[in-house]
Design a protein around this motif. Sequence first.
Motif, mmCIF file in Angstrom:
data_model
loop_
_atom_site.group_PDB
_atom_site.id
_atom_site.type_symbol
_atom_site.label_atom_id
_atom_site.label_comp_id
_atom_site.label_asym_id
_atom_site.label_seq_id
_atom_site.Cartn_x
_atom_site.Cartn_y
_atom_site.Cartn_z
ATOM 1 N N ASN A 185 0.823 -1.210 0.000
ATOM 2 C CA ASN A 185 0.000 0.000 0.000
ATOM 3 C C ASN A 185 0.855 1.257 0.000
ATOM 4 N N VAL A 186 1.956 1.220 0.750
ATOM 5 C CA VAL A 186 2.874 2.364 0.752
ATOM 6 C C VAL A 186 3.469 2.558 -0.642
ATOM 7 N N ALA A 187 3.851 1.453 -1.283
ATOM 8 C CA ALA A 187 4.433 1.540 -2.626
ATOM 9 C C ALA A 187 3.428 2.106 -3.624
ATOM 10 N N VAL A 188 2.186 1.627 -3.557
ATOM 11 C CA VAL A 188 1.154 2.111 -4.476
ATOM 12 C C VAL A 188 0.871 3.591 -4.241
ATOM 13 N N THR A 189 0.739 3.973 -2.974
ATOM 14 C CA THR A 189 0.452 5.373 -2.652
ATOM 15 C C THR A 189 1.594 6.283 -3.079
ATOM 16 N N THR A 190 2.825 5.834 -2.854
ATOM 17 C CA THR A 190 3.987 6.626 -3.261
ATOM 18 C C THR A 190 4.038 6.778 -4.776
ATOM 19 N N SER A 191 3.799 5.679 -5.491
ATOM 20 C CA SER A 191 3.816 5.734 -6.960
ATOM 21 C C SER A 191 2.717 6.647 -7.482
ATOM 22 N N TRP A 192 1.533 6.551 -6.875
ATOM 23 C CA TRP A 192 0.414 7.395 -7.312
ATOM 24 C C TRP A 192 0.733 8.872 -7.079
ATOM 25 N N THR A 193 1.297 9.185 -5.908
ATOM 26 C CA THR A 193 1.645 10.571 -5.601
ATOM 27 C C THR A 193 2.736 11.091 -6.530
ATOM 28 N N TYR A 194 3.748 10.263 -6.757
ATOM 29 C CA TYR A 194 4.852 10.660 -7.640
ATOM 30 C C TYR A 194 4.344 10.902 -9.057
ATOM 31 N N ASN A 195 3.498 10.001 -9.541
ATOM 32 C CA ASN A 195 2.935 10.166 -10.878
ATOM 33 C C ASN A 195 2.070 11.417 -10.970
ATOM 34 N N SER A 196 1.353 11.727 -9.899
ATOM 35 C CA SER A 196 0.503 12.923 -9.900
ATOM 36 C C SER A 196 1.335 14.188 -10.054
ATOM 37 N N PHE A 197 2.475 14.235 -9.363
ATOM 38 C CA PHE A 197 3.344 15.405 -9.487
ATOM 39 C C PHE A 197 3.983 15.487 -10.871
ATOM 40 N N LEU A 198 4.363 14.336 -11.425
ATOM 41 C CA LEU A 198 4.999 14.338 -12.743
ATOM 42 C C LEU A 198 4.044 14.806 -13.837
ATOM 43 N N THR A 199 2.788 14.452 -13.708
ATOM 44 C CA THR A 199 1.805 14.759 -14.763
ATOM 45 C C THR A 199 0.920 15.948 -14.406
ATOM 46 N N LEU A 200 1.317 16.721 -13.396
ATOM 47 C CA LEU A 200 0.461 17.813 -12.932
ATOM 48 C C LEU A 200 0.200 18.844 -14.030
ATOM 49 N N ALA A 201 1.246 19.234 -14.763
ATOM 50 C CA ALA A 201 1.076 20.242 -15.817
ATOM 51 C C ALA A 201 0.135 19.742 -16.910
ATOM 52 N N ASP A 202 0.330 18.500 -17.337
ATOM 53 C CA ASP A 202 -0.554 17.935 -18.365
ATOM 54 C C ASP A 202 -1.985 17.821 -17.852
ATOM 55 N N GLU A 203 -2.118 17.485 -16.588
ATOM 56 C CA GLU A 203 -3.455 17.320 -16.025
ATOM 57 C C GLU A 203 -4.194 18.651 -15.939
ATOM 58 N N VAL A 204 -3.479 19.698 -15.535
ATOM 59 C CA VAL A 204 -4.098 21.027 -15.484
ATOM 60 C C VAL A 204 -4.545 21.458 -16.875
ATOM 61 N N ALA A 205 -3.693 21.209 -17.870
ATOM 62 C CA ALA A 205 -4.061 21.556 -19.249
ATOM 63 C C ALA A 205 -5.277 20.767 -19.709
ATOM 64 N N PHE A 206 -5.317 19.495 -19.357
ATOM 65 C CA PHE A 206 -6.457 18.661 -19.750
ATOM 66 C C PHE A 206 -7.749 19.143 -19.095
#
Length: 244
Positions: A21-42
């Motif tokens: 669960n820690v690994a999944v949560t960390t990966s999800w959070t990391y991915n959210s930060f990496l794709t934040l700009a694209d997500e805001v644009a979307f």
Amino acid sequence: MSSTENVLELGWVLWGLNYANVAVTTSWTYNSFLTLADEVAFLTQSQWRLPKLLYIVCRYLTCGYLTLEMLVAFQPMMSIHTCQVIYSINTYLGSFIVVCAEGVFLLRVCAIWGFGRKMVVLFSMSGLMYVIAATVVLSIIRSPPTTTKSPIPVTSCLETGSDRTIIILYVILVAAEIQIWAFALYKFAASYSRRGGRNHLLEQLIHHNMIYLTCGLVFSFSVILTTARLNVFYGFMIVRFLRN
């Protein structure tokens, strides 16, 4: 197997799921930060349609789901009542997220079929049939899971219940995913057998669909096999982990 061995085995499972669960949560959070700009644009530039709403549900309700799961895992002194409330909330959240995720898959497959009227009607009726089947199963098998205090301070509590409910519901989910996967596979094969005039954007969409759908099938089969072969509470814990 003695009770001591059962407790030790349960401890290893709980520790493993906590780390997962820690690994999944960390990966999800990391991915959210990496794709934040694209997500805001979307979110700001795309039109508000059903696919966008389903994406928002899957994206942001998952944050709440993971937060509650981490809270249960790392607050060993939490009361049974609080655990029951959190598990109830996460059951509805997780089920809603799964339904919306399958809706995204349906829309993606309809898109690669050009949103043909027959395909849209077929998938709409099929989706409704699967939802009705799951509802009927839940109404017939009235055996809600029981929340119990963990015998070791690895987590605050855990759920036990009828493994039959999990297996039947995930068999229904697998049937839906196989149907979607089969229609996507047909388009996948057709796109590579076509000569000339290939649509590379469509091929990428089909390719991504096949990856997502295959992963979904693997996870669903994992729940069924785990629940059928291991102790019942393992099934409930695996279900909660794979919803992440």
